[in-house]
Design an enzyme around this catalytic site. Structure first.
Site, PDB file in Angstrom:
ATOM      1  N   HIS A 152      43.792  54.104  41.951  1.00  0.00           N
ATOM      2  CA  HIS A 152      44.001  53.450  43.315  1.00  0.00           C
ATOM      3  C   HIS A 152      44.947  54.439  44.105  1.00  0.00           C
ATOM      4  CE1 HIS A 152      47.714  51.561  42.244  1.00  0.00           C
ATOM      5  NE2 HIS A 152      47.232  50.809  41.085  1.00  0.00           N
ATOM      6  N   CYS A 164      47.722  50.938  35.967  1.00  0.00           N
ATOM      7  CA  CYS A 164      46.637  51.837  36.614  1.00  0.00           C
ATOM      8  C   CYS A 164      47.103  53.119  36.723  1.00  0.00           C
ATOM      9  CB  CYS A 164      46.238  51.259  37.930  1.00  0.00           C
ATOM     10  SG  CYS A 164      45.543  49.624  37.931  1.00  0.00           S
TER      11      CYS A 164
END
Length: 188
Positions: A152, A164
């Site tokens: 992301h 992430c």
């Protein structure tokens, strides 16, 4: 670095077979995404790259993951980003279950979900303007082994993620043009 033609109609651009992420020496919370000779800075989880991922540990899981597709925020981007990956527009009630007690753990859900811990996918901070679901802990899903592991948009200064891999928005949008259903992300 193997390249494949996208199987999606209308796309003739070559897609990447594999991209790699490695941690920076001296700061395990920051990394580099490698595409052949190109090096793109990225943020990793506050715990760095980990072998034994657990829910809430802040670690980015080591491994090789398929890119399952994802979502984009249409009111922030205007148009669907160019990619051979399946992408859908995010809705205001989109969420992701991170509650290991719930049967929907590590799956998309609709919000509100009273009594369930879930992450909102419609965010005001822009981190999920584009979000790609990594095939981590998906088949089978093991409760407590980590959820919502995505590629992301990074925070300013590449501050750490919850686990992430995050890129500058412009870098992620450029990279998406080269990603397809057969692309894998190797972390570690």
């Amino acid at each position: 670095m193997r390249q494949r033609r996208s199987e999606r109609p209308g796309f003739v651009r070559l897609t990447l077979g594999e991209i790699r992420v490695r941690a920076m020496i001296g700061d395990r919370r920051r990394g580099q995404l490698l595409i052949g000779p190109a090096v793109i800075p990225c943020a990793l989880g506050a715990g760095g790259i980990v072998i034994d991922k657990r829910e809430g540990d802040g670690g980015t899981p080591r491994g090789r993951f398929r890119l399952r597709g994802g979502a984009y925020r249409p009111d922030h981007l205007g148009i669907r980003p160019r990619t051979a990956l399946p992408l859908r527009p995010t809705r205001q009630d989109d969420g992701w279950c991170d509650d290991r007690r719930d049967r929907r753990y590590n799956r998309p859900i609709r919000l509100p979900a009273p009594g369930i811990s879930a992450e909102a996918m419609w965010r005001g901070d822009g981190l999920y303007d584009v979000v790609i679901d990594l095939d981590y802990n998906r088949a089978p899903i093991r409760k407590g082994r980590g959820s919502a592991i995505f590629l992301h948009v990074a925070r300013d200064g590449y501050r750490p993620t919850e686990g992430c891999v995050a890129l500058a928005r412009a870098d992620l949008l450029r990279l998406l043009r080269r990603l397809g259903p057969r692309t894998h992300l190797r972390i570690g």
